[in-house]
Design a protein around this motif. Structure first.
Motif, PDB file in Angstrom:
ATOM      1  N   ASP A  83       4.264   5.511  -0.239  1.00 61.86           N
ATOM      2  CA  ASP A  83       3.770   4.232   0.291  1.00 61.86           C
ATOM      3  C   ASP A  83       4.002   3.110  -0.706  1.00 61.86           C
ATOM      4  O   ASP A  83       4.400   1.997  -0.333  1.00 61.86           O
ATOM      5  CB  ASP A  83       2.280   4.335   0.623  1.00 61.86           C
ATOM      6  CG  ASP A  83       2.011   5.182   1.860  1.00 61.86           C
ATOM      7  OD1 ASP A  83       2.968   5.444   2.622  1.00 61.86           O
ATOM      8  OD2 ASP A  83       0.850   5.600   2.044  1.00 61.86           O
ATOM      9  N   SER A  84       3.755   3.394  -1.996  1.00 62.17           N
ATOM     10  CA  SER A  84       3.958   2.377  -3.023  1.00 62.17           C
ATOM     11  C   SER A  84       5.426   1.970  -3.100  1.00 62.17           C
ATOM     12  O   SER A  84       5.756   0.774  -3.155  1.00 62.17           O
ATOM     13  CB  SER A  84       3.490   2.902  -4.384  1.00 62.17           C
ATOM     14  OG  SER A  84       3.698   1.953  -5.407  1.00 62.17           O
ATOM     15  N   LYS A 117       0.997   8.807  -1.142  1.00 63.94           N
ATOM     16  CA  LYS A 117       0.638   7.540  -1.795  1.00 63.94           C
ATOM     17  C   LYS A 117       1.783   7.032  -2.666  1.00 63.94           C
ATOM     18  O   LYS A 117       2.004   5.816  -2.759  1.00 63.94           O
ATOM     19  CB  LYS A 117      -0.633   7.723  -2.623  1.00 63.94           C
ATOM     20  CG  LYS A 117      -1.880   7.939  -1.780  1.00 63.94           C
ATOM     21  CD  LYS A 117      -3.133   8.029  -2.639  1.00 63.94           C
ATOM     22  CE  LYS A 117      -4.368   8.188  -1.765  1.00 63.94           C
ATOM     23  NZ  LYS A 117      -5.615   8.271  -2.575  1.00 63.94           N
ATOM     24  N   ASN A 165       6.901  -1.583  -4.629  1.00 58.26           N
ATOM     25  CA  ASN A 165       6.179  -1.589  -5.904  1.00 58.26           C
ATOM     26  C   ASN A 165       6.502  -0.341  -6.716  1.00 58.26           C
ATOM     27  O   ASN A 165       6.679   0.751  -6.159  1.00 58.26           O
ATOM     28  CB  ASN A 165       4.669  -1.630  -5.657  1.00 58.26           C
ATOM     29  CG  ASN A 165       4.238  -2.855  -4.884  1.00 58.26           C
ATOM     30  OD1 ASN A 165       4.694  -3.960  -5.163  1.00 58.26           O
ATOM     31  ND2 ASN A 165       3.375  -2.658  -3.898  1.00 58.26           N
ATOM     32  N   GLN A 219       7.705   2.251  -0.717  1.00 60.78           N
ATOM     33  CA  GLN A 219       8.089   1.568   0.513  1.00 60.78           C
ATOM     34  C   GLN A 219       7.610   0.120   0.545  1.00 60.78           C
ATOM     35  O   GLN A 219       8.209  -0.730   1.201  1.00 60.78           O
ATOM     36  CB  GLN A 219       7.551   2.329   1.722  1.00 60.78           C
ATOM     37  CG  GLN A 219       8.293   3.634   1.979  1.00 60.78           C
ATOM     38  CD  GLN A 219       7.582   4.544   2.954  1.00 60.78           C
ATOM     39  OE1 GLN A 219       6.491   4.235   3.429  1.00 60.78           O
ATOM     40  NE2 GLN A 219       8.189   5.694   3.247  1.00 60.78           N
ATOM     41  N   ASN A 220       6.526  -0.157  -0.198  1.00 59.59           N
ATOM     42  CA  ASN A 220       6.013  -1.532  -0.291  1.00 59.59           C
ATOM     43  C   ASN A 220       6.714  -2.338  -1.381  1.00 59.59           C
ATOM     44  O   ASN A 220       6.334  -3.477  -1.658  1.00 59.59           O
ATOM     45  CB  ASN A 220       4.501  -1.515  -0.546  1.00 59.59           C
ATOM     46  CG  ASN A 220       3.721  -1.042   0.664  1.00 59.59           C
ATOM     47  OD1 ASN A 220       4.131  -1.281   1.803  1.00 59.59           O
ATOM     48  ND2 ASN A 220       2.604  -0.377   0.429  1.00 59.59           N
TER      49      ASN A 220
END
Length: 381
Positions: free
Chosen positions: A288-289, A285, A294, A291-292
């Motif tokens: 993922d953050s 998680k 953020n 990579q987005n």
């Protein structure tokens, strides 16, 4: 303005029975991807707060186990850090380490990347106690690693010790202290065991299978620790930390001074612009953050005025120098006596603190019950 940066490396080859930090087994983890994400998170903070890293005095690699990384992974991590964080104000660049993982090539990579302080998790020199803790190193590896570290130019070395361990005797503690001090290192840290939730020890304790020393024996161990450190020329500058003059831990002092620091990595905590925050803990998680595009923030809390006052006291009182009236007033705009006169008067009458013209500090008696003293400053007390 932040003084420190903490970077969390959550990978371990072995999980210790007492550890409650955010960590995972190294095998089959996206380690290289995580290292690159650290670099990206640093860039995201720099974009949001262009001056965030301008006054950094200390960088600390913690875990988990930073030295679980390979030499090439260590080099890449340090390259990413050095690309973002300026070194003009840097006093200390430290890494935690396990004695059985610090090969010469890793030590060379640490040194080449700017690391100037090592903090090694030794915990005990007793073989049986090490096994109970879930540690995998030997005493010989401790001695060899320290010699190898010095050979590559890493001389500022700390080792962590633990007391109040399951089944630990005073004789075992005396022996560990003697062996530790024979290494003649510039810094030692020593902590009493705290049985934390979600650990192997906690499960054993709940089942009545963890037999800890009595409070009196633990106090005797702490008393011996303070006496032996002082006798060997290591000044106690904080409840659990001892150093030769000028060789205190800059990173930890940032915490005890209640100054701001930036937390990087999965599950890391930070304190920036009056806000305490924590990062997302699960590694996938977190990635993922990042990579987005953020920042991987999980929670934020704006520290209130009363909380700032409390923190200034219970963090500052960990230092043997305590909290000065001048620093309290400068930071909070209010007199310490105006804020806490009743509490300070009671603690002084109980001989747990010393109040003089400079400020407030724990007495020797108070060091044995530090947590009880600190609780007096919490809201509602």
């Amino acid at each position: 303005m932040a003084r420190g940066v903490y970077i969390h490396i959550p990978f371990c080859h072995q999980i210790c029975n007492y550890c409650d930090f955010n960590k995972v087994f190294f095998k089959n983890q996206p380690v290289d991807e995580y290292i690159e994400a650290i670099g990206t998170e640093l860039k995201l903070i720099q974009q949001q707060e262009p001056k965030a890293f301008q006054q950094i005095e200390t960088i600390y690699l913690g875990g988990g186990t930073p030295t679980s990384l390979s030499a090439s992974q260590i080099s890449r991590l340090l390259e990413l850090i050095n690309d973002i964080i300026p070194t003009n104000n840097l006093i200390e660049f430290a890494s935690e380490a396990n004695p059985d993982e610090l090969s010469v090539d890793k030590l060379q990579a640490l040194k080449a990347g700017g690391i100037n302080r090592l903090s090694m998790g030794v915990q005990s020199f007793d073989t049986d106690l090490l096994k109970r803790l879930g540690r995998t190193h030997s005493n010989e590896q401790v001695y060899e690693t320290i010699e190898n570290a010095k050979a590559v130019g890493l001389n500022n070395i700390n080792i962590d010790l633990m007391y109040g361990l399951p089944g630990q005797t005073m004789e075992q503690w005396e022996d560990s202290l003697e062996k530790a001090l024979s290494l003649n290192l510039p810094h030692y840290s020593a902590y009493s065991l705290i049985v934390e939730p979600k650990t192997v020890f906690y499960i054993q304790y709940a089942k009545g299978k963890l037999h800890l020393p009595s409070e009196d024996l633990e106090a005797e161990m702490y008393d011996l620790l303070m006496n032996e450190m002082e006798r060997n020329g290591h000044h106690q500058y904080e409840i659990s930390n001892f150093a030769r003059d000028g060789l205190i831990s800059t990173h930890n002092k940032v915490y005890w001074d209640n100054d701001e620091y930036i937390g990087i990595g999965a599950g890391a905590h930070g304190y920036l612009k009056g806000i305490r925050y924590s990062n997302i803990g699960p590694i996938r998680k977190y990635l993922d953050s990042i990579q987005n595009g953020n920042r991987p923030i999980f929670s934020e809390h704006e520290v209130t005025f009363d909380e700032k006052c409390e923190e200034q006291m219970f963090l500052g009182l960990r230092k043997t120098e305590g909290v000065t009236f001048e620093s309290f007033k400068r930071k909070l705009g209010i007199s310490m006596m105006e804020k806490y006169q009743t509490i300070l008067t009671k603690l002084a009458s109980d001989e747990l603190i010393i109040v003089d013209h400079i400020g407030v500090r724990l007495s020797r008696k108070g060091r044995f019950v530090g947590n009880e003293v600190f609780q007096q400053f919490l809201l509602g007390e």
